[in-house]
Design a protein around this motif. Structure first.
Motif, short mmCIF file in Angstrom:
data_model
loop_
_atom_site.label_atom_id
_atom_site.label_comp_id
_atom_site.label_asym_id
_atom_site.label_seq_id
_atom_site.Cartn_x
_atom_site.Cartn_y
_atom_site.Cartn_z
N UNK A 1 44.39 52.95 33.30
CA UNK A 1 43.52 52.58 34.17
C UNK A 1 42.04 51.91 33.57
N UNK A 2 41.72 52.65 32.30
CA UNK A 2 40.85 52.05 31.41
C UNK A 2 40.89 50.59 31.15
N UNK A 3 42.31 50.55 30.75
CA UNK A 3 42.69 49.35 30.22
C UNK A 3 42.47 48.15 31.53
N UNK A 4 43.01 48.47 32.54
CA UNK A 4 42.57 47.80 33.80
C UNK A 4 41.31 47.37 33.95
N UNK A 5 40.61 48.13 33.80
CA UNK A 5 38.98 47.79 33.79
C UNK A 5 38.58 46.84 32.98
N UNK A 6 38.99 47.27 31.78
CA UNK A 6 38.46 46.18 30.61
C UNK A 6 39.22 44.82 31.07
N UNK A 7 40.49 44.93 31.54
CA UNK A 7 40.98 43.48 31.92
C UNK A 7 40.30 42.61 32.75
N UNK A 8 39.93 43.44 33.96
CA UNK A 8 39.22 43.05 34.99
C UNK A 8 37.88 42.29 34.55
N UNK A 9 37.06 43.02 33.70
CA UNK A 9 36.01 42.62 32.93
C UNK A 9 36.05 41.40 32.40
N UNK A 10 37.06 41.49 31.22
CA UNK A 10 37.35 40.36 30.52
C UNK A 10 37.49 39.08 31.39
N UNK A 11 38.45 39.22 32.39
CA UNK A 11 38.75 38.17 33.33
C UNK A 11 37.66 37.42 33.91
N UNK A 12 36.57 38.57 34.44
CA UNK A 12 35.49 37.88 35.29
C UNK A 12 34.62 37.12 34.09
#
Lengths: 348, 327, 502
Positions: free
Chosen positions: B17-28
């Motif tokens: 779930x933290x990886x998901x958050x990082x992914x979203x952040x990087x995508x944004x």
């Protein structure tokens, strides 16, 4: 003790012996075969091969270190270009600053890749593929997307001046790097820790080996040696190229695999890499001696790389282990020959 | 035994779930940078430029569709597609003397065999796909030089016309239609066919695939054959567009197609991703290159940008898979 | 206190989720004794070992070494506290030499210390009966038993006060076991303490001074071995297991499959395995870890390349070593490690359920949604997983439900003829286990030959129609369920050595 040990150097190096025989065979080939085609070799052939090995051999040495710890640095062609370009640009005033800058930039670059690989556990081939683009991008950017010449020709002349029959300063620097790695790996715990890391990551960690540090260090060293190779190439030819293509990488992988460093990790050392690199350089000298067209070298190198990769593949390793185990079992079942050890499959 | 397994999976879920958050952040951040970059670039938002982007995405995209099969099957990448595309272009132009249909069939068969053989070797021995394909690329290049004598291949003077392969059709270059068709078929096959399902499963876990009785050698070979077909199609378009075939025309096809797959979000570790994602990735990669070009940056800067993007995407895809992180 | 206590564990509790692996357990170890830990799988002994060796941290409780409270943080810290673990799983690096493995991890010592350590290695190996093994031999080329001895030597070289041997003899020959025994006796003579985890009661009676029995996370008792015999030990380990007698399912239809296995050999573990079975029968292979049962199932599934022997299913010979072919001749295998080689963890439940029947749900090379959905619905129904969860990644399910998916994947196939389950309910709670057993029985009733392996006694007795006990790669006994009792099966599983050698 067991028969298999007779195929090894001895206690200190644990390297397979066949790369040495391979090298010997190629020396013979280089001198014995050309007369058949109406050409002849001289001591200059050896000198040439050594000259080439002094640069590309260092790339192989770097890549080999990462292969020993069970990883793979695809970015060596990138750091090779980067080192040369930085050295040419930064060394306009003093070649020493150039060498220092070129190698240092590459070492830092390699350490960053190493941290990503070791700490996040990411596949090293995927990371270093990206890394190789970054390195080539930086090299191209500072080199303005073309070759850059190095105006201090004296440096090149100094590096290439022949010492004795076979050597030059450039060659001696390369030899020194190989000797340094050899000594570090045999006289300290480093070699053992590296091969342990490559041969059994989990077991090594359990036993208390600092596995992450070893991996990071090997990537730093890999980039550093590839960079040094690039610096020597750039100074030696007074030109730094911003994109050397895949050839340095192909040379390095083939040399390492020929030198007895498997893709599974845990095997080999500096002597093997040196033999592999020299064999390959001699092979290409042989082709140029007999005036074979350029593509023949490519043909042979490509084929050789595919063959050695297949030979080092899990299937072939397993088959080999199985047949050895079967043989050992048969021998053990006969009376009075129990000194031969039954081997187990290592490839699993 | 069981208990330790269940706690392990909980740890994985948390880090996932933290990886998901990082992914979203990087995508944004990535999208914001792209928007900012393109909005401040003169001439980016114009029909002509979009056409240029989609056109340059088409060639890379067709190869990238094939590359997607290799990546999803868990065999990392092929580094020989660039060379194969160039040699396919030469083959196509040479084979035009037998007629258009024959030339296309010969070229596609050539691509399928050349890259398929590499897949067969990888699938049957477990040899490292990257090194095998590097070696195969070098071998192919040398053989092509040998056979062609190192000179460019030109189409026969009295051969069939192939101008339709690069001329615009209804105002859109022909390769774009090819790209769209390849994407649709590619997506359909990987999502709906028996073969595609097998590739996804094997890519997720080769061991579990073997235990479940999947034909792993055939699947790996099939993934590479698909890549070979796509590469050959791209080679045909390349040859037609250049009207001559040389080995130096490969440019950055290999790197761009790998980047397209990864930027699209297909996992490096295999088992997940899609052809549609790759199509989007190919357009993004082309758009980034176009933007940097319009802003006057040199090709190495584009390479650098791609390198950084690829590295970030690779790391993210490992964090998300949980395969890389160690507890 | 009569004797000096080397180690004390007081009221140690460890829970994984809502499962109590260790429930308020106390344990002590005297200086110079060999102390056996007994209990079957899941009893709590491996959790205790993990806590001592720093692999997991306890939830509560105190650990004292020589009267000083300690808490091992990680394996390295445990080593520093003087606790050495010799794991079941080898932790040697096969490509290194014996000397390198012995020195591995002792990098922090100075050069002089390392040199003096090196001098001690030869006598150390000799004391374990490894006189013929050169320090320069490649470790991976030694037989497994000698590797185990090398690992013990490494633990000894670390100057540990407490040495934990976890199933050290599971893979050893009698000759090698004798060497381990004399090494252990040598250690205790030096005042060191040994915790000896073993399933082999004969060894415990021969070697140990005291024995502690665990069951369901609790300590059942600690006794002096001198006061014990086999029967009393078996009794302590069994506890609650009722001696139910269940009769084999009687009716066997005419169309039933026939399995015949002749001289199946799987180097280096299994020799001369033979079996005859008919469809509708559930064959249970019972034995401890390393007994060879798991290898037999893997070989039947085609996953062991160098297995050989004659295996015929209804007269058709199976090609061992080719999983795809065996799969298409109607054999299904569920591995014991569902995470590593069973399930496709990040794929959906639906996708996992049909992974083994892709040909059946496709027409002309494409998957038919309708067929797929119908299959998924039916299998979901069998597993009892709600239909609206079908799109979830299988990795988020509980262990029990994951295992049900893995089992259900193999049953209810028209073309299936033989089903192989390796530890079918590993890591599953009691309720889930009975569901899984019902699924397996259902599959047998459809006429399939069913063979499963289990290290857990209750599972064997609950599920099998024929109980085959295995020890060290050989069959010890074959009993119809009506003749199998908890004590005779457990006896065969654990005392195999005597049965074989006598």
């Amino acid at each position: 003790m067991s028969r298999r040990n007779s195929l090894r150097f001895g206690n200190s190096t644990k390297e397979p012996k066949w790369p040495l025989f391979l090298l010997l065979a190629l020396v013979v080939l280089t001198f014995a075969a050309p007369p058949i085609f109406g050409h002849s070799s001289s001591s200059f052939t050896i000198y040439n091969a050594l000259q080439n090995t002094s640069c590309l051999g260092l790339v192989a040495l770097g890549l080999g270190l990462t292969m020993i710890v069970g990883e793979f640095d695809l970015s060596v062609a990138g750091t090779y270009a980067l080192g040369g370009m930085v050295a040419v640009k930064a060394g306009a005033g003093s070649p020493f600053i150039g060498i220092l800058a070129g190698v240092a930039v590459c070492v830092v670059f390699g350490l960053i890749q190493g941290v990503i690989i070791a700490k996040l556990g990411v596949n090293s081939m995927a990371v270093t593929l990206g890394g190789s683009l970054v390195a080539l991008g930086i090299a191209g950017t500072i080199g303005d997307n073309k070759s850059q010449s190095y105006d201090n020709y004296d440096v090149g002349i100094f590096l290439n001046q022949q010492i004795g029959t076979f050597f030059s300063v450039r060659i001696l620097i390369g030899v020194a790097a190989f000797v340094a790695v050899f000594l570090l790996m045999t006289l300290t715990n480093l070699g053992r820790a590296m091969r342990a890391t490559g041969g059994g990551r989990r077991a090594s960690r359990t036993a208390g080996v600092r596995v992450d540090a070893i991996v990071i260090m090997s990537f730093g060293a890999s980039a550093g040696f590839a960079g040094l190779g690039g610096v020597l190439q750039a100074y030696g030819t007074s030109t730094a190229t911003s994109n050397p293509g895949l050839f340095p990488l192909i040379f390095a992988v083939t040399a390492c695999l020929l030198g007895g460093i498997g893709l599974a990790g845990g095997r080999g050392g500096a002597v093997g890499i040196a033999c592999g690199a020299l064999s390959l350089a001699l092979l290409s000298e042989f082709f140029s001696t007999v005036a074979a067209p350029q593509y023949v070298t490519g043909l042979v190198t490509g084929l050789l790389l595919i063959l050695v990769t297949a030979a080092a593949s899990p299937l072939v390793l397993r088959k080999w282990n199985e047949s050895r185990a079967r043989k050992a079992m048969q021998e053990a079942s006969m009376p009075q020959t129990s000194s031969d050890k039954q081997s187990i499959s290592i490839g699993e | 035994m069981s208990t330790s397994l269940s706690t392990k999976s909980m740890v994985n879920l948390q880090s996932a779930s933290t990886a998901k958050k990082i992914t979203v952040l990087v995508t944004v951040i990535f999208i914001a940078l792209l928007l900012f970059g393109t909005l401040t670039t003169d001439g980016f938002y114009s029909t002509e430029n979009f056409k240029a982007i989609i056109n340059s995405a088409a060639l890379v995209g067709v190869i990238a569709v094939g590359m997607t099969y290799i990546v999803i099957s868990g065999n990392l990448f092929s580094l020989s597609v660039g060379t194969t595309a160039a040699v396919s272009a030469m083959t196509f132009l040479w084979a035009l003397r037998f007629g258009m249909i024959a030339a296309i069939v010969i070229t596609v068969a050539f691509g399928a065999v050349v890259i398929g053989l590499q897949g067969l070797l990888v699938g049957s021995t477990g040899a490292n796909p990257i090194i095998v394909t590097i070696g195969a690329g070098a071998l192919l290049e040398a053989m092509a030089t040998w056979i062609s004598g190192g000179v460019s291949v030109y189409p026969p003077a009295d051969g069939p016309s192939y101008a339709f392969l690069y001329n615009p059709l209804f105002g859109v270059p022909f390769p774009v239609y090819v790209f769209i068709v390849v994407v649709i078929i590619g997506e359909l096959v990987i999502k709906r066919s028996k073969f595609g399902r097998g590739i996804y499963l094997m890519g997720e876990s080769p061991r579990a695939g073997r235990t479940a009785g999947l034909p792993t050698i055939a699947l790996t070979t099939g993934a590479f054959v698909t890549a070979g077909i796509c590469t050959a199609i791209a080679g045909i378009l390349l040859g037609a567009f250049n009207q001559s075939g040389t080995l130096t025309s490969t440019g950055t096809l290999t790197v761009d197609s790998i980047s397209a797959v990864l930027v699209g979000g297909t996992a490096v570790v295999g088992g997940r991703g899609s052809v549609t994602r790759t199509a989007v990735g190919a357009i993004l990669v082309a758009a980034i290159g176009d933007m940097l070009l319009l802003r006057g940056y040199s090709p190495p800067i584009q390479l650098l940008a791609l390198g950084i993007i690829v590295t970030v995407v690779v790391v993210l895809s490992y964090l998300n898979s949980g395969k890389g992180s160690r507890s | 206190m009569p004797e000096e206590l080397r180690l004390e564990m007081l009221n140690v509790t460890k829970a994984y989720g809502n499962l109590l692996a260790l429930d308020d357990v106390s344990f002590d170890l005297r200086a110079g004794e060999v102390h056996a830990l007994l209990g079957h799988n899941g009893a709590g002994k491996s959790t205790l070992v993990k806590i001592l060796s720093g692999v997991v941290l306890p939830d509560s409780g105190t650990i004292k070494i020589d009267g000083v409270a300690v808490s091992p943080r990680n394996p390295r810290h445990a080593q520093e506290l003087g606790i050495a673990l010799v794991d079941q799983e080898l932790s040697l690096v096969p490509v290194l030499t014996v000397e390198e493995n012995l020195l591995l991890g002792s990098a922090r010592t100075s050069r002089r210390q390392a040199a003096s350590l090196r001098k001690q290695l030869r006598p150390l190996l000799d004391s374990l009966g490894l006189e013929h093994v050169a320090l320069s031999s490649v470790t991976g080329s030694l037989p497994i038993g000698e590797q185990q001895l090398v690992e013990i030597a490494r633990a000894l070289s670390r100057d540990a006060r407490i040495i934990i041997l976890d199933e050290p003899t599971a893979t050893l020959s009698d000759h090698e076991i004798a060497k381990v025994f004399s090494a252990v006796r040598g250690l205790t003579a030096q005042g060191k303490s040994v915790i000896y985890v073993s399933h082999r009661l004969g060894e415990v009676l021969k070697l140990c001074q005291r024995a502690t029995v665990f069951r369901d996370g609790k300590r059942i008792g600690t006794r002096n071995v001198a006061d014990l015999d086999r029967n009393s030990l078996v009794e302590m380990m069994l506890g609650h297991i009722p001696e139910t007698v269940r009769n084999a399912s009687a009716e066997i239809s005419d169309s039933a499959e026939m399995l015949s296995i002749r001289s199946l050999t799987i180097p280096p573990r299994v020799q001369g395995f033979e079996l005859d079975a008919v469809g509708g029968q559930i064959i249970g292979l019972a034995g401890q870890v390393g007994c060879g049962a798991s290898e037999v199932l893997r070989a039947l599934a085609g996953l062991v390349p160098d297995a050989h022997g004659v295996v015929e299913l209804s007269g058709v010979r199976l090609r061992l070593g080719s999983p795809g072919r065996i799969r298409s001749s109607g054999v299904f295998f569920a591995p014991n490690d569902r995470k590593e080689e069973g399930l496709f963890l990040s794929h959906s439940i639906a996708n996992n359920l049909v992974a083994t029947r892709i040909p059946r749900i496709s027409r002309l090379g494409f998957i038919r949604k309708a067929l797929e959905n119908a299959n998924v619905r039916k299998l979901l129904d069998l597993t009892g997983i709600a239909d609206d969860r079908r799109a979830l990644a299988v990795g988020v399910l509980s262990g029990g439900n994951q295992q049900k998916v893995l089992i259900a994947r193999g049953i209810d196939q028209q073309e299936s003829r033989m089903l192989l389950f390796d530890e079918p309910s590993r890591g599953v709670d009691v309720g889930g286990r009975s569901d899984i057993h019902n699924l397996i029985r259902g599959a047998a009733d459809q006429g399939n030959v069913v063979v499963f392996s289990s290290t857990e006694l209750d599972e064997v007795l609950d599920l099998a129609d024929v109980v085959i006990t295995m020890f060290a790669g050989r069959i010890v006994s074959v009993r119809p369920r009506s003749e199998a009792t908890a004590s005779n099966v457990l006896t065969d599983m654990t005392h195999g050595a005597e049965v074989l050698t006598s």
